[in-house]
Design a protein around this motif. Structure first.
Motif, PDB file in Angstrom:
ATOM      1  N   GLN A  50       0.851  -1.192   0.000  1.00 50.74           N
ATOM      2  CA  GLN A  50       0.000   0.000   0.000  1.00 50.74           C
ATOM      3  C   GLN A  50       0.886   1.242   0.000  1.00 50.74           C
ATOM      4  OE1 GLN A  50      -3.342  -0.406  -0.260  1.00 50.74           O
ATOM      5  NE2 GLN A  50      -2.959  -2.616  -0.257  1.00 50.74           N
ATOM      6  N   VAL A  51       0.297   2.374  -0.356  1.00 44.87           N
ATOM      7  CA  VAL A  51       1.060   3.611  -0.529  1.00 44.87           C
ATOM      8  C   VAL A  51       0.419   4.737   0.271  1.00 44.87           C
ATOM      9  CG1 VAL A  51       1.826   5.345  -2.202  1.00 44.87           C
ATOM     10  CG2 VAL A  51       1.856   2.931  -2.818  1.00 44.87           C
ATOM     11  N   LEU A  52       1.278   5.602   0.840  1.00 39.83           N
ATOM     12  CA  LEU A  52       0.829   6.785   1.577  1.00 39.83           C
ATOM     13  C   LEU A  52       1.690   7.969   1.147  1.00 39.83           C
ATOM     14  CD1 LEU A  52      -1.214   7.525   3.882  1.00 39.83           C
ATOM     15  CD2 LEU A  52       0.674   7.244   5.485  1.00 39.83           C
ATOM     16  N   CYS A  53       1.139   9.162   1.231  1.00 40.82           N
ATOM     17  CA  CYS A  53       1.872  10.358   0.813  1.00 40.82           C
ATOM     18  C   CYS A  53       2.413  11.104   2.033  1.00 40.82           C
ATOM     19  CB  CYS A  53       0.968  11.285   0.005  1.00 40.82           C
ATOM     20  SG  CYS A  53       1.831  12.745  -0.650  1.00 40.82           S
ATOM     21  N   ASP A  54       3.706  11.437   1.978  1.00 42.57           N
ATOM     22  CA  ASP A  54       4.340  12.276   2.993  1.00 42.57           C
ATOM     23  C   ASP A  54       4.104  13.722   2.566  1.00 42.57           C
ATOM     24  OD1 ASP A  54       6.023  13.747   4.637  1.00 42.57           O
ATOM     25  OD2 ASP A  54       7.595  12.225   4.660  1.00 42.57           O
ATOM     26  N   MET A  55       3.156  14.380   3.217  1.00 48.86           N
ATOM     27  CA  MET A  55       2.759  15.721   2.807  1.00 48.86           C
ATOM     28  C   MET A  55       3.875  16.735   3.005  1.00 48.86           C
ATOM     29  SD  MET A  55      -0.136  15.064   1.629  1.00 48.86           S
ATOM     30  CE  MET A  55      -0.609  16.731   1.224  1.00 48.86           C
ATOM     31  N   GLU A  56       4.777  16.477   3.944  1.00 39.96           N
ATOM     32  CA  GLU A  56       5.870  17.417   4.190  1.00 39.96           C
ATOM     33  C   GLU A  56       6.804  17.497   2.995  1.00 39.96           C
ATOM     34  OE1 GLU A  56       9.652  17.946   7.287  1.00 39.96           O
ATOM     35  OE2 GLU A  56       7.915  16.730   7.872  1.00 39.96           O
ATOM     36  N   TYR A  57       7.054  16.357   2.340  1.00 40.13           N
ATOM     37  CA  TYR A  57       7.951  16.309   1.188  1.00 40.13           C
ATOM     38  C   TYR A  57       7.196  16.189  -0.134  1.00 40.13           C
ATOM     39  CZ  TYR A  57      12.282  16.006   3.871  1.00 40.13           C
ATOM     40  OH  TYR A  57      13.353  16.281   4.680  1.00 40.13           O
ATOM     41  N   GLY A  58       5.895  15.932  -0.069  1.00 45.49           N
ATOM     42  CA  GLY A  58       5.109  15.769  -1.279  1.00 45.49           C
ATOM     43  C   GLY A  58       5.476  14.523  -2.064  1.00 45.49           C
ATOM     44  N   LYS A  59       5.940  13.476  -1.367  1.00 47.94           N
ATOM     45  CA  LYS A  59       6.339  12.228  -2.015  1.00 47.94           C
ATOM     46  C   LYS A  59       5.586  11.055  -1.410  1.00 47.94           C
ATOM     47  CE  LYS A  59      11.139  13.432  -3.226  1.00 47.94           C
ATOM     48  NZ  LYS A  59      12.549  13.000  -3.075  1.00 47.94           N
ATOM     49  N   GLU A  60       5.306  10.072  -2.251  1.00 50.41           N
ATOM     50  CA  GLU A  60       4.649   8.861  -1.780  1.00 50.41           C
ATOM     51  C   GLU A  60       5.681   7.873  -1.256  1.00 50.41           C
ATOM     52  OE1 GLU A  60       0.624   8.332  -4.377  1.00 50.41           O
ATOM     53  OE2 GLU A  60       2.504   7.977  -5.442  1.00 50.41           O
ATOM     54  N   PHE A  61       5.279   7.081  -0.278  1.00 47.91           N
ATOM     55  CA  PHE A  61       6.139   6.021   0.228  1.00 47.91           C
ATOM     56  C   PHE A  61       5.307   4.765   0.461  1.00 47.91           C
ATOM     57  CE2 PHE A  61       4.572   8.245   3.942  1.00 47.91           C
ATOM     58  CZ  PHE A  61       4.351   7.262   4.895  1.00 47.91           C
ATOM     59  N   ILE A  62       5.985   3.634   0.514  1.00 44.93           N
ATOM     60  CA  ILE A  62       5.319   2.333   0.578  1.00 44.93           C
ATOM     61  C   ILE A  62       5.176   1.885   2.025  1.00 44.93           C
ATOM     62  CG2 ILE A  62       5.469  -0.091  -0.119  1.00 44.93           C
ATOM     63  CD1 ILE A  62       6.985   0.821  -2.595  1.00 44.93           C
ATOM     64  N   LEU A  63       4.018   1.310   2.334  1.00 39.33           N
ATOM     65  CA  LEU A  63       3.733   0.805   3.666  1.00 39.33           C
ATOM     66  C   LEU A  63       3.987  -0.697   3.723  1.00 39.33           C
ATOM     67  CD1 LEU A  63       0.278   2.556   4.277  1.00 39.33           C
ATOM     68  CD2 LEU A  63       2.567   3.542   4.424  1.00 39.33           C
ATOM     69  N   CYS A  64       4.609  -1.134   4.804  1.00 38.59           N
ATOM     70  CA  CYS A  64       4.840  -2.559   5.008  1.00 38.59           C
ATOM     71  C   CYS A  64       5.077  -2.801   6.492  1.00 38.59           C
ATOM     72  CB  CYS A  64       6.020  -3.056   4.173  1.00 38.59           C
ATOM     73  SG  CYS A  64       7.609  -2.411   4.721  1.00 38.59           S
ATOM     74  N   GLU A  65       5.285  -4.045   6.861  1.00 38.68           N
ATOM     75  CA  GLU A  65       5.510  -4.380   8.259  1.00 38.68           C
ATOM     76  C   GLU A  65       6.844  -3.841   8.771  1.00 38.68           C
ATOM     77  OE1 GLU A  65       3.634  -5.923  10.742  1.00 38.68           O
ATOM     78  OE2 GLU A  65       2.100  -5.407   9.265  1.00 38.68           O
ATOM     79  N   TYR A  66       7.767  -3.548   7.857  1.00 42.66           N
ATOM     80  CA  TYR A  66       9.114  -3.155   8.271  1.00 42.66           C
ATOM     81  C   TYR A  66       9.236  -1.677   8.604  1.00 42.66           C
ATOM     82  CZ  TYR A  66       9.965  -7.730   6.265  1.00 42.66           C
ATOM     83  OH  TYR A  66       9.899  -9.074   5.962  1.00 42.66           O
ATOM     84  N   ASN A  67       8.263  -0.854   8.229  1.00 39.03           N
ATOM     85  CA  ASN A  67       8.292   0.554   8.648  1.00 39.03           C
ATOM     86  C   ASN A  67       7.081   0.881   9.511  1.00 39.03           C
ATOM     87  OD1 ASN A  67       6.416   0.479   6.456  1.00 39.03           O
ATOM     88  ND2 ASN A  67       6.719   2.664   6.085  1.00 39.03           N
ATOM     89  N   ARG A  68       6.482  -0.160  10.065  1.00 39.37           N
ATOM     90  CA  ARG A  68       5.273  -0.010  10.884  1.00 39.37           C
ATOM     91  C   ARG A  68       5.616  -0.081  12.369  1.00 39.37           C
ATOM     92  NH1 ARG A  68       1.640  -3.980  12.892  1.00 39.37           N
ATOM     93  NH2 ARG A  68      -0.472  -3.180  13.230  1.00 39.37           N
ATOM     94  N   ASP A  69       4.991   0.796  13.141  1.00 43.60           N
ATOM     95  CA  ASP A  69       5.089   0.779  14.599  1.00 43.60           C
ATOM     96  C   ASP A  69       3.704   1.129  15.125  1.00 43.60           C
ATOM     97  OD1 ASP A  69       5.692   0.940  17.277  1.00 43.60           O
ATOM     98  OD2 ASP A  69       7.614   1.926  16.962  1.00 43.60           O
ATOM     99  N   ALA A  70       3.087   0.164  15.810  1.00 42.11           N
ATOM    100  CA  ALA A  70       1.685   0.302  16.224  1.00 42.11           C
ATOM    101  C   ALA A  70       0.831   0.467  14.960  1.00 42.11           C
ATOM    102  CB  ALA A  70       1.519   1.456  17.195  1.00 42.11           C
ATOM    103  N   ASP A  71       0.095   1.556  14.858  1.00 43.21           N
ATOM    104  CA  ASP A  71      -0.739   1.792  13.671  1.00 43.21           C
ATOM    105  C   ASP A  71      -0.169   2.911  12.797  1.00 43.21           C
ATOM    106  OD1 ASP A  71      -2.615  -0.171  14.350  1.00 43.21           O
ATOM    107  OD2 ASP A  71      -3.667   1.204  15.691  1.00 43.21           O
TER     108      ASP A  71
END
Length: 255
Positions: A43-64
């Motif tokens: 899945q993909v989410l946008c970092d509004m501070e940088y205006g770039k999309e990044f990918i969601l996975c278990e490896y960059n997840r902490d809680a929700d």
């Protein structure tokens, strides 16, 4: 648990999320194992501070929340989320820039993200992710697919340096799904996933990123060939067996 993992290995990637949700409700005591061992479509989410999309996975997840590789902040905000060390964060930033070039050259677009973190054995782990939407409404440039997605997950465990070398263990998973719906090919759907592992001892003279990049490039080439032979090759063989092309009979004129 073994039966659940066997079921998930046979599940088409586009149905993974639904099947995993059902298993979590049936086996809540194994939720942590299921979430860590089952690869889901990215899945993909946008970092509004940088205006770039990044990918969601278990490896960059902490809680929700999920950590962005661009701002190094969690979305939604998380006060005590785990972060890489300053040295590893510098390597992560460089890896994201290099991997974006690799993605553009090989995939002609898409989204990529790289995450790194320390493990418990004085080593570190890197996760390299690529998501390419090949559908008509996405990033598909040729317009052949009604729906299409390529999700690649490469996790590299880097061992401690010994006498100028380090041990690298790469685990790669590719999830592919495509659907056509046009007059020439009709309606056709194909999806599946493949996982492979590679172990190597390499010199660190040129740096960890060079070694990890070569391993990912070699592995992706092998995975693409396997997908071509196993999924497309076998599908073509079965279709031609069940519905052989009509034979063309050539008749010579009477002499």
């Amino acid at each position: 648990m073994e039966a659940a993992m066997g079921l998930m290995r046979r599940m088409p990637p586009k149905h993974t999320e639904t099947a995993l949700s059902a298993l979590l409700s049936l086996m809540p005591q194994h939720s942590s194992d299921l979430l860590s061992q089952v690869d889901q479509p990215l899945q993909v989410l946008c970092d509004m501070e940088y205006g770039k999309e990044f990918i969601l996975c278990e490896y960059n997840r902490d809680a929700d929340s999920y950590r962005s590789p661009w701002s190094n902040k969690y979305h939604p905000p998380l006060e005590d989320g785990s972060l890489p060390s300053e040295e590893l964060r510098k390597l992560e930033t460089e890896a994201n820039d290099i991997f974006a070039i690799y993605r553009d050259q090989y995939y002609e677009g898409g989204i990529s993200s790289v995450y790194m973190w320390e493990d418990d054995n004085e080593c570190f782990v890197g996760c390299f992710l690529i998501k390419k939407d090949g559908s008509k409404t996405g990033q598909g440039r040729r317009g052949y697919l009604q729906e299409g997605a390529w999700d690649a997950i490469h996790v590299i465990e880097v061992g401690p340096e010994e006498e100028g070398t380090s041990h690298y263990r790469l685990t790669s998973t590719v999830m592919l799904s495509l659907t056509t719906d046009n007059e020439s090919s009709g309606t056709f759907s194909l999806s599946g996933s493949i996982r492979r592992q590679m172990n190597m001892h390499l010199s660190v003279q040129e740096g960890h990123l060079c070694n990890m990049g070569r391993m990912i490039e070699e592995m992706e080439s092998k995975l693409r060939n396997s997908l071509d032979q196993v999924y497309f090759g076998k599908t073509k063989e079965m279709v031609c067996t069940l519905r052989p092309p009509s034979e063309v009979v050539m008749r010579l004129p009477d002499s």
